[in-house]
Design an enzyme around this catalytic site. Sequence first.
Site, short mmCIF file in Angstrom:
data_model
loop_
_atom_site.label_atom_id
_atom_site.label_comp_id
_atom_site.label_asym_id
_atom_site.label_seq_id
_atom_site.Cartn_x
_atom_site.Cartn_y
_atom_site.Cartn_z
N HIS A 35 0.84 -1.19 0.00
CA HIS A 35 0.00 0.00 0.00
C HIS A 35 0.88 1.25 0.00
O HIS A 35 0.74 2.14 -0.83
CB HIS A 35 -0.92 -0.01 1.22
CG HIS A 35 -1.49 1.33 1.56
ND1 HIS A 35 -2.43 1.97 0.79
CD2 HIS A 35 -1.23 2.18 2.59
CE1 HIS A 35 -2.73 3.14 1.33
NE2 HIS A 35 -2.02 3.30 2.42
N ASP A 79 9.04 21.41 -25.92
CA ASP A 79 9.17 20.10 -25.27
C ASP A 79 10.23 20.27 -24.19
O ASP A 79 10.68 21.37 -23.91
CB ASP A 79 9.57 19.01 -26.28
CG ASP A 79 9.07 17.62 -25.85
OD1 ASP A 79 9.29 17.22 -24.68
OD2 ASP A 79 8.43 16.95 -26.68
N TRP A 110 7.29 -0.03 3.85
CA TRP A 110 7.82 0.68 2.69
C TRP A 110 9.21 1.23 2.98
O TRP A 110 9.95 1.55 2.07
CB TRP A 110 6.88 1.80 2.26
CG TRP A 110 7.03 3.10 2.99
CD1 TRP A 110 6.56 3.39 4.23
CD2 TRP A 110 7.70 4.27 2.53
NE1 TRP A 110 6.88 4.67 4.57
CE2 TRP A 110 7.57 5.25 3.55
CE3 TRP A 110 8.38 4.62 1.37
CZ2 TRP A 110 8.11 6.53 3.44
CZ3 TRP A 110 8.92 5.90 1.25
CH2 TRP A 110 8.78 6.84 2.29
N SER A 130 14.64 6.19 -12.81
CA SER A 130 13.67 7.00 -13.56
C SER A 130 13.59 8.41 -13.02
O SER A 130 13.64 9.39 -13.76
CB SER A 130 12.30 6.32 -13.47
OG SER A 130 11.28 7.19 -13.85
N SER A 131 13.49 8.53 -11.68
CA SER A 131 13.33 9.86 -11.08
C SER A 131 14.60 10.68 -11.17
O SER A 131 14.54 11.89 -11.40
CB SER A 131 12.92 9.72 -9.62
OG SER A 131 11.62 9.22 -9.52
N HIS A 138 13.43 11.97 3.66
CA HIS A 138 12.81 13.22 4.02
C HIS A 138 12.64 14.18 2.84
O HIS A 138 11.54 14.69 2.63
CB HIS A 138 13.47 13.90 5.23
CG HIS A 138 12.50 14.91 5.68
ND1 HIS A 138 11.44 14.60 6.50
CD2 HIS A 138 12.31 16.17 5.27
CE1 HIS A 138 10.67 15.67 6.60
NE2 HIS A 138 11.19 16.64 5.87
N GLU A 178 12.15 13.32 0.04
CA GLU A 178 11.08 12.69 -0.74
C GLU A 178 9.71 13.20 -0.33
O GLU A 178 8.86 13.44 -1.18
CB GLU A 178 11.16 11.17 -0.57
CG GLU A 178 9.95 10.39 -1.05
CD GLU A 178 9.80 10.40 -2.55
OE1 GLU A 178 10.70 10.91 -3.23
OE2 GLU A 178 8.76 9.92 -3.05
N TYR A 207 9.01 16.06 0.80
CA TYR A 207 8.83 17.40 0.23
C TYR A 207 8.58 17.33 -1.26
O TYR A 207 7.84 18.12 -1.81
CB TYR A 207 10.03 18.29 0.56
CG TYR A 207 10.08 18.58 2.03
CD1 TYR A 207 11.20 18.30 2.78
CD2 TYR A 207 8.95 19.09 2.68
CE1 TYR A 207 11.21 18.53 4.14
CE2 TYR A 207 8.96 19.31 4.03
CZ TYR A 207 10.09 19.02 4.75
OH TYR A 207 10.10 19.23 6.09
N SER A 231 -1.26 27.08 -5.45
CA SER A 231 -0.84 28.46 -5.72
C SER A 231 -1.26 28.94 -7.09
O SER A 231 -1.36 30.14 -7.32
CB SER A 231 0.68 28.58 -5.59
OG SER A 231 1.13 28.10 -4.35
N HIS A 271 14.88 13.27 12.22
CA HIS A 271 13.67 13.27 13.04
C HIS A 271 12.84 12.00 12.81
O HIS A 271 11.89 11.75 13.53
CB HIS A 271 12.80 14.52 12.82
CG HIS A 271 12.20 14.64 11.45
ND1 HIS A 271 12.23 15.80 10.74
CD2 HIS A 271 11.51 13.77 10.68
CE1 HIS A 271 11.60 15.64 9.58
NE2 HIS A 271 11.16 14.41 9.52
N HIS A 272 13.24 11.18 11.85
CA HIS A 272 12.62 9.86 11.72
C HIS A 272 13.33 8.85 12.60
O HIS A 272 12.94 7.69 12.63
CB HIS A 272 12.71 9.39 10.26
CG HIS A 272 12.01 10.30 9.30
ND1 HIS A 272 10.67 10.17 8.99
CD2 HIS A 272 12.46 11.36 8.59
CE1 HIS A 272 10.33 11.11 8.13
NE2 HIS A 272 11.40 11.85 7.87
N THR A 275 6.73 26.81 5.56
CA THR A 275 5.42 26.23 5.27
C THR A 275 4.33 27.15 5.76
O THR A 275 3.33 27.40 5.08
CB THR A 275 5.30 24.86 5.96
OG1 THR A 275 6.46 24.09 5.68
CG2 THR A 275 4.07 24.13 5.48
N LYS A 333 3.79 30.05 3.44
CA LYS A 333 2.93 29.75 2.30
C LYS A 333 1.46 29.80 2.68
O LYS A 333 0.64 30.38 1.96
CB LYS A 333 3.25 28.34 1.76
CG LYS A 333 4.57 28.26 1.05
CD LYS A 333 4.70 26.88 0.44
CE LYS A 333 6.00 26.74 -0.29
NZ LYS A 333 5.84 26.45 -1.70
N ARG A 343 1.86 0.90 15.17
CA ARG A 343 1.70 0.71 13.73
C ARG A 343 1.96 -0.73 13.35
O ARG A 343 2.62 -1.48 14.06
CB ARG A 343 2.72 1.57 12.97
CG ARG A 343 2.48 3.04 13.04
CD ARG A 343 3.63 3.78 12.38
NE ARG A 343 3.63 3.60 10.92
CZ ARG A 343 4.46 4.23 10.11
NH1 ARG A 343 5.34 5.09 10.62
NH2 ARG A 343 4.44 4.03 8.83
#
Lengths: 221, 255, 614
Positions: free
Chosen positions: C83, C112, C147, C177-178, C261, C263, C265, C276, C310-311, C336, C339, C458
């Site tokens: 998931h 392009d 994950w 790919s990324s 982390h 990721e 963001y 926006s 922080h993880h 944040t 914004k 969890r």
Amino acid sequence: MSAQLAATDPHEVADAAGHDHGDHGHHAVVENNFMGLPNIKLAMWAFLGSECMFFGSLIGTYFFYHGKALAGPLPQDVFSIGITSISTFLLLMSSLTMALAVDAMKQRNPATARNFLVITALLGATFVGFQVYEFSHFVHLGLKLSTSLFGSTFYVMTGFHGGHVTVGVIWLSMLALLIHKGKLNPAKLPINVEVAGLYWHFVDIVWIVIFTFVYLLEFIQ
Amino acid sequence: MSAAHHDHADAGGLPHSHKKAYIRLGVLLTVVTAIELGLPFLKAYPDIWMPFEPVWAPLLVALSVFKFGAVVGEFMHLRGDRRIFQFLFLSPLAIAVIIFLLLGALTVSLFLPFGEGIAVTAIDVKAGYVRPTKSSGAEPPLAEDKFKAAFADAKAKNFEAGKAAYDKVCKACHGDKGEGKAALGFNLTDDCYKYGGTFKDLYVTVADGRAGNKMPAQAGALKSEEIRQVVYYIRSLKGTNVPGGQPCVGDKVAD
Amino acid sequence: MAALSVFDKALEPVYHQEREVKYGLVDWLTTVDHKKIGVLYGVAGLFYLLVGGLEALLFRIQIAKPDQNIFVGDTFNGLVTMHATTMVFMAVMPLIAAFSNYFVPLMIGARDVAFPRMNAFSWWTFCFGSILLNSSLIFAEFPAAGWTGYAPLTTKAMSPSAGIDFWWAGLTMLAISSMVAGVNFVVTILNMRAPGMTLMRVPVLVWMMMVIQFLLAFSFPPVAVGLILLSFDRTFGTVFYEYTMGGDPHLWQHLFWVFGHPEVYVLILPSMGIVSEILPVFARRPLFGQHAVIFSGIFIGFVGFGVWGHHMFTAGMGPIADAVFASTTAIIAIPTGVKIFNWLGTLWGAKMTYPTPMIFALSFIPLFTIGGLSGIMHANAPLDLQQHDSYFVVAHFHYVLVGGALMGLFAGFYFYMPKVTGKLMNEALGKVHFWLFAIGLNLTFWPMHDLGNRGMPRRIYTYPADAGWNFDNLLATSGVFLMAAGTLVFVYNILTSLKNGKAAGRDPWDACTLEWLADSPPKAHNFDFTPIVFSERPLWDHKHTADMAIPVPAAAEEIHMPSYSWKPMWVSGGIVLILVGLLLLHTIPFSWLISVAGGLSIIGSLYAWVTEPV
């Protein structure tokens, strides 16, 4: 307001044998170029930036586990100053010949550039040869991938560096071949060689870091 | 179209050749590398080497930073090139240096050749650990317990191997139980160490010897694994204070 | 030489430009057009959104009530793992890629991206990688280590099933790919802007995409290394994560979270960009503090590299490390907040209309804020010691990811679909989707705050009936059905609007940016002429200010579009071969030959790629 799209494509010109004689982009390409820089050079620098993070992780892992091997030969048992000197010298010289290739290309001298590319590739291939020899020697001495943290971190880190050198050797060889056969757009040759040079020099500076922090600091203990 | 601003065209419309500058730099880099590779040979001259002990490692790092910068700045032409190229490369380089090199080096023993490692033979726990599935009812042993068992087993093996090495090489001067012999070997069972009692200190003492007290180097007689095991054994002798041992020499180490 | 010309001839490309938009199968397989690639990513992302949602539905049925036996043990763990892996890497990221691919070139006035074939390569590598990952179900089992795949749980000793091998192999392809796309889009946004579009005139959405492309290019390598080390442990017997040989469990965590982390963001910034873009259009106001919003995004991107610990507050890094990461995490909350206040400032006193894109965009603000507030609590290390690995964390990240990122993506779909299909979507169905989904997500994730506070951990597949968790879990599961219903309504809306929707025209929302200048759907070459930009609202200027109209050039321009190509797919296929050879290394003899064949085919394909005329 509609643009005139050519009815017959002036770029699609083929002879009877089917070889392409199109103009390969010599025409006026309406493509934005805001910064006035070649896309491929921007891409290569960005890619090298990501490679900094890649090798940073590998070398960082080596540091993380330095001194914590629980078994098997330690660095001082296997490292040889002789092999390391030769390898380092080879790669350093290959950076010089690569720079000379780029310079020759900028001086519109493709033949000289091609020659320097071949020399660079040969130096790089020899470097890889020495690495292979070093690895097999270490295995002889009892250091395998699975022996210890030292074995795992050392082989994977230097192995990936060697892999990058190998990719570079293939790249430079192909580039030299394509220049020799005249298969590339002459207008794009200088930037293509320059970009290949950026990659090659990067591979050299990664070796400078590995050479210092992995080998040299061990030799002076 | 490339905007490297010091590539002025000469009369033929081509940029100036940098060949001479590159070759000069190549020679310089070779010389620097030769210096770096020559440095370890100075170790054979302790009068030159020892006074500058803390300098050699930073010096090597500085030389390599110079080479790194020279290749990036000159061969890769980053110096004087457009700022965007500098940004694209230097910002991830900075991130990588901070996260990996600095943090890794600060938290781990980079400048020590070894830490408090224990010479163990490879422990195979692959056999015996079964992940619980729906069908299997048995509770598999906790990983922690398996590790403790393996650890204890390795300690015992180390002890035996270390004692064997000790008997082979050290007993003659330091006695059966490590109590020492007059004019031959120090007492290893007290808390006093003339050359330090940490793992590293003992390792160096055993491997390289101590010329000041005529302790011979054992690096030829023992493999590095054996040296580690014998050091482990010697450390286990600390504080046993065998009666009839040699008097205390050196500093008391609490440990 | 003769042999070589035969070789060349065999590889001779079908040289014709993608100048008319064609939709045959081969056209889709060989496209290098950013718009088609965007559609491919969009379809894949929606598909995997449904798959990931189904996986969640299944395991939530299991824990709806205590002491059930429907999906237990590693089956449950596999569903949970897939998931999350599906949602993060195969749903949200490709949906972001869909928007990035389709709209970034349009919004900067380009035809392009910088490297169209490399763009196609990114798509095929994602496509094959996601299939490889999911094929774990057929050839082994679903990976079941979460994950985050912590080692040593993912070592061969602890996870003998090959599911983890499919996991690292698939993820490696997605990483490639990324990373490649990251470089591609950074160059595109920097170098292919229309004349006059300075960086401060670039739309906020494009800015956010640029920031995330930097993040992707620079944050994926550490996790790629982590995966490589894991693959070596599992395939070649190295000991990186082998604690009995001195391997440190912290290593995986550091390598993973240095990626993980940034990721998150990556997952949120594009939706913030979409919001926006949408709020100003329907509030009929320019974005308040546009530059501040942009700089906040940049700041978040940079500082995002400094908060990963922080993880790991419960991993035993020590008090100094904990303090440093707690501080940096608290600091990153500030941009944040900037914004959010700027969006509120945009809306203050504005006369708004509320079509579907607007209500999704508006809902982003409170829902994301709720997630942000629980996030601030996590930043507090001592507090996090209680919250870590509890359902409180699950509540936090689902509010920011579903209430934030996904709502923003939905908003973007409704906003931009008319441009892609040329048809408006059905407003009534859109509102039904919104209410079903919004109520569902709150029903599901709000009670999880309570569950976490009451101590529910969890990743457990059941719990005792007397723990006090029963009602909240039942509530949470019921919400999933509402979200599923809403999503199905959404898919239905897309399909029926494609057939029966009202014609949208070029600029259905009366917006301000360049993408609305193109046709709906855009011609293959996007713009008939290159627009010239004088402000951050070029289309607005064009419509309302005579002297800032986008000029029509006197002479027609010759337009050259890149041609179709098979090479990107071949290179991706070569990577698959390499990985398959490794996966089979201990199963069939000589499987390494498959890897070698893959490597050689990559070299050959790259040769053909480099020498084919564009």
